[in-house]
Structures are given as C-alpha cells and as structure tokens.
Design an enzyme around this catalytic site. Sequence first.
Site, PDB file in Angstrom:
ATOM      1  N   GLU A  78       0.729  -1.236   0.012  1.00  0.00           N
ATOM      2  CA  GLU A  78      -0.104  -0.143  -0.115  1.00  0.00           C
ATOM      3  C   GLU A  78       0.843   1.185   0.036  1.00  0.00           C
ATOM      4  O   GLU A  78       0.425   2.365  -0.511  1.00  0.00           O
ATOM      5  CB  GLU A  78      -0.968   0.020   1.185  1.00  0.00           C
ATOM      6  N   PHE A 116     -11.889  -7.680  13.363  1.00  0.00           N
ATOM      7  CA  PHE A 116     -10.851  -7.951  12.357  1.00  0.00           C
ATOM      8  C   PHE A 116     -10.564  -6.816  11.568  1.00  0.00           C
ATOM      9  O   PHE A 116     -11.397  -6.228  10.675  1.00  0.00           O
ATOM     10  CB  PHE A 116     -11.437  -9.156  11.650  1.00  0.00           C
ATOM     11  N   GLN A 117      -9.291  -6.510  11.425  1.00  0.00           N
ATOM     12  CA  GLN A 117      -8.738  -5.612  10.392  1.00  0.00           C
ATOM     13  C   GLN A 117      -9.400  -4.069  10.500  1.00  0.00           C
ATOM     14  O   GLN A 117      -9.526  -3.390   9.929  1.00  0.00           O
ATOM     15  CB  GLN A 117      -8.615  -5.986   9.183  1.00  0.00           C
ATOM     16  N   LYS A 154     -17.788  -1.260   5.242  1.00  0.00           N
ATOM     17  CA  LYS A 154     -18.131  -2.190   4.521  1.00  0.00           C
ATOM     18  C   LYS A 154     -19.770  -1.988   4.129  1.00  0.00           C
ATOM     19  O   LYS A 154     -20.190  -2.381   2.909  1.00  0.00           O
ATOM     20  CB  LYS A 154     -17.776  -3.450   4.763  1.00  0.00           C
ATOM     21  N   MET A 171      24.161   8.925   2.786  1.00  0.00           N
ATOM     22  CA  MET A 171      24.078  10.169   3.921  1.00  0.00           C
ATOM     23  C   MET A 171      24.271   9.686   5.296  1.00  0.00           C
ATOM     24  O   MET A 171      24.923  10.784   5.756  1.00  0.00           O
ATOM     25  CB  MET A 171      22.855  10.781   3.482  1.00  0.00           C
TER      26      MET A 171
END
Length: 591
Positions: free
Chosen positions: A52, A114-115, A164, A485
């Site tokens: 993502e 969940f999630q 959802k 760096m």
Amino acid sequence: MTREMTGAEMVIQALKDQGVDTIFGYPGGAVLPIYDEIIQQDGLEHILVRHEQGAGHAAEGYARSTGKPGVVLVTSGPGATNMVTALTDAMLDSIPLVCITGQTATHLIGTDAFQECDTVGITRPCTKHNWLVRDVDDLPRVLHEAFYVATSGRPGPVVIDIPKDVQFATGTYQEPNRNPSASHKSYRPVLKGDDQSIRAAVELMAKAKKPVLYTGGGVINSGPAASQLLRELVKLTNFPITSTLMGLGAYPASGDNWLGMLGMHGTYEANMVMHDCDLMICVGARFDDRITGRLDAFAPNSTKIHIDIDPSSINKIVKVDLPIVGDIGHVLEDMIRVWRTSSMSTDKPALKQWWQQIDAWRGRNSLAYRPNNDIIMPQYAIQRLYELTKDRKTFISTEVGQHQMWAAQFYGFEEPNHWLTSGGLGTMGYGLPACIGAQVAHRDALCIDVAGDASILMNIQEMSTAVQFGLPVKVFILNNQYMGMVRQWQQLLHGNRLSHSYTDSLPDFVKLAEAYGGVGIRAEKPADLDGAIEEMISIDKPALFDCRVANLANCFPMIPSGKAHNEMLLPDEATDEVVANAIDAAGKVLV
C-alpha cells in the site's frame, strides 16, 4: 441528475465524474464491494501495487507529473496504516492525493473487529482533512468534497473511510457541483492577492540593490502558467533566482539568471546571494530548516516578501515584512501587470554590481569534484545520465540520500513537473513507485528513478508492478554499498564510527531484475558508462542499472547544521576535522 445506486457504485461513479482515469490500489476484505465494481465497469485503469505504501507513492508520482490528483484505494486496518507514510509525505510536499480506505461495518466500529483501526484518528495529523462515512446518502457529497479539498488552496492528501456495509447500502447519487467553492462554507482559499500589498512589493523590487527570487514547490503546484509567469518576471527584472528542492524546473536550469538550488547542499552562489541580499521575494516556499540554516542569521539584512496560498505558512518560521496570501499564478500575473502599467524599472547600476558579485561567487565552482578514470564518481554518473537523456521527454524521480542531492545538483531541469522527489519527509522507498506513477501517466516518456543501493530495497517489490503492467521504468542505482548520507554524517559528526550504515549482503541487482522479469545492467568503469546508459534507455522493459560508484564520496557543498548560509563548506575545504569543528552540539541536533 440523481439516481439510486450502491455505495460501491457511487465511489466508481464519483471518480469518473471527477475526471479520474487511473487508481492505484491493493484489495482486501473491507473494499471488496468497490473492487467488484471496478471489474464490472469500464473507464478506470487500476494499477495493482505490491504494497500500500507503493500505491501512495505511485499516486504521488502520478499527481506530481500531471498536476492532477492521485487516487488510492486500500483496505482497512493494515491497508490503511501502510498508507500513513505516503500520506505524510504528500502532506509535507503539498501533493494532492485522494485516498479511499475500507472500514469494518458500522456496527462493529470500536469493537476491535478483524482488520479494524481508527483510520480517521491515525490519519488526522497527516491529511488536510478526512471523513468516516456512516450514511450512504452522505457518500456522494463527501467524495466530491474530498477532491475539492485535496486540489484547492495548498494541495494535499485527504482520506475517505467507508465502512463495508455503507458500500453495500443503496442511496441516492448526486453529481458534483461544478462550482464547489461557492457551496463550501468553511474552506474557501484566497486566490487573488491584496492589490495594495502587490503594489508595495513591486515598489520594493524597483528600489532593491541586491534582490533575489527564492522559489519553491508552490510555483509548480499553481500550474504551468505560474512557471511561465515566473520566467517572465525574471526577464522583466533581471533578478537572480534560486529554488528549493521541490521547486526545481519552475525556472530553467539553463537560464542566465539561475543560481542553482539553495540550502544545505545548494550552490555557493545561491546561498551567498540569500545571505547578502537586501530584498528576498519568497514565492511558494515555506522556509524549511534545510533551506534557512541558522534562523537568527538567515538573510539578516533583507526585507522579506512572502507569497503563499497557505496563510498558516506566513510568519510560521521566518518573520516577513510583506506577506501576500494568494495563488502564485494570480499574484505573479498581477505583479507583472503592475510593473508594466506603472512603467517600473530596476536600479540598473546597483543590479550590475550585484551580478558582478554573483559571478565572483559562481567562479568558486562549488559543485567541482575530482574526476577519476578508474572509478565512477557519482557526480559524473548523474552528469552522463543528464547528457544522454536531456533531449528526451524525461521524468526523474529519486529515493532519498546522497544520490538525491547529486541528482538535484547535476541534472538540469528545464520544465516543471519533471522532478519527483520526497522533500519534506525524506522517504526512502519513494522513488520507484513514484516513477511507476509517472510512467502510467506518460506512457511515451522516459521515466528514471535515481536510487541508492539502500533506498531501492525499501520498495523493490514494485518492480513486479512495473513488469505486470508493461511500464518500462529505469532504476539508476548509485551503488556505493553504504547508506550514503547516514555514513557521511557518521564520518563527519560521530568520529567515523560507521554504526550499521554499511549495507552488507546486497542482492545482485542484475539477477534481481531478471528474477522480476526485467533487465539488469551493471557498469563499474567510467569508460563503460555511456554505452550502458544508452542500453538502459533503449530497453523497452523495466530495468535495474547497478552503477558501481566511489564508496566514500561525500556530498558537498554543505552548510554545516546550525550554521548560516555564508558559513558553507566547499569540497576543497571540507576535511573531517573542519566539519567536526564547524558543527556544535546544537548543530548536531539539527541533522
């Protein structure tokens, strides 16, 4: 026009109505209704990333190279939290992103389902605005409003969190208001600058003896017309011009008045001009700490004008004498009009002396480096990449580190929107997905990610995305086998104790490219470089170019942290001992 449709259908219809043609995303349970609509409808290209964060940076690259908002679709929980880095990156660099996240069903919110995560709470500090949509009838308004907020004023990222059950629910879809600013009560950015302030600015410019235009990413965000107006203003006044990292390309690098980039790794002439100027016109920049050096010694004898569309940026870091709130394009247009109608002219004798001083500073050749016939110097690698690609339609993205600074110093940008880099957040892993986003938007262009061997591994999985979608991006890796760096600062600040900055067990990048279905190329000697770069350009597939460069090369010139612009160190002065002595305890904190 209104009609009945599901929440998932509304999302797709709203994207189409907003002119979106491409979205970047990764499916998951909480966004399956929307993904089901994507496959059933025409008109939207979905680019399936492998992480993502990659979706977010790809959308940033798409947005930065087109001026249009980038759109991301990810699932709830870890899908949303993986987007946080890209959202923060877009927030700091003012990139317009619309991120749609799935959420657990409304009756499960707050139950640790969940999630589930508090997406709105987590993303509130790193977005311009965000919404949790609990009612399907609110969804069309929120979707359209999100595009308005993301793209108007100072651009930035927004998040729409859609449970959802709202995606499954049926409601009434409404088309977007064609004049969203008129209907939006709480967010109406000022576009036109104050006439009296603009006239005052022009009068200051006419009297200035040692002026400078200090420009930033706001010029590019304002659109192509703003960059053209900036060039016109430089031509009218003959003022010197410098730019932040994010503003490169608004004024051409080949222009006579160009001083190069300013700041920590900017040119000597740009930084000396900023320090000694008597009038600074800041155009769409925000006085970042990498630019200003020590604040109490920043352009100490100058009158400061600050033009910015974001009123919160005015006087936030540096107190200015004349603020002008407005869109850069509008303000520059008015400044030019006032200059011409008032028959303004500059103090030409003073300006001639100023340019003589600038030419003396230019004579120091602050970007000089010692050539080598046996080892590829990283600066030379970028110079050759530039010479062999400058006559093409080329977009350059970068990861973050020494290679990023060398690309900014040695690759000359003639036009806006061709330079894609993570400025404010400094995100390793930005470059490859951003390059993919630019390539999606410009299929006929040459898109190159200038990378480091450490940074490229942050989102290397997106090579798979490039291969799947036939995107012939090129990754030009300056491989010095260090986190360059980090190593440089450890050398200069921490007694050369290289604590975990050596990247041992690097992959064979040639084999890795082949494993993904791309092409791998390697160059180890300066004599082989041009031929290898030309081969990379000619290949119509994703490519990883392993350019073996000098391991211990440092990036100069450099303003030691906590020091003023006129205390910068040039390559021939910057021994370890000198740098160590130049940086006090307060400076170390600023690195």
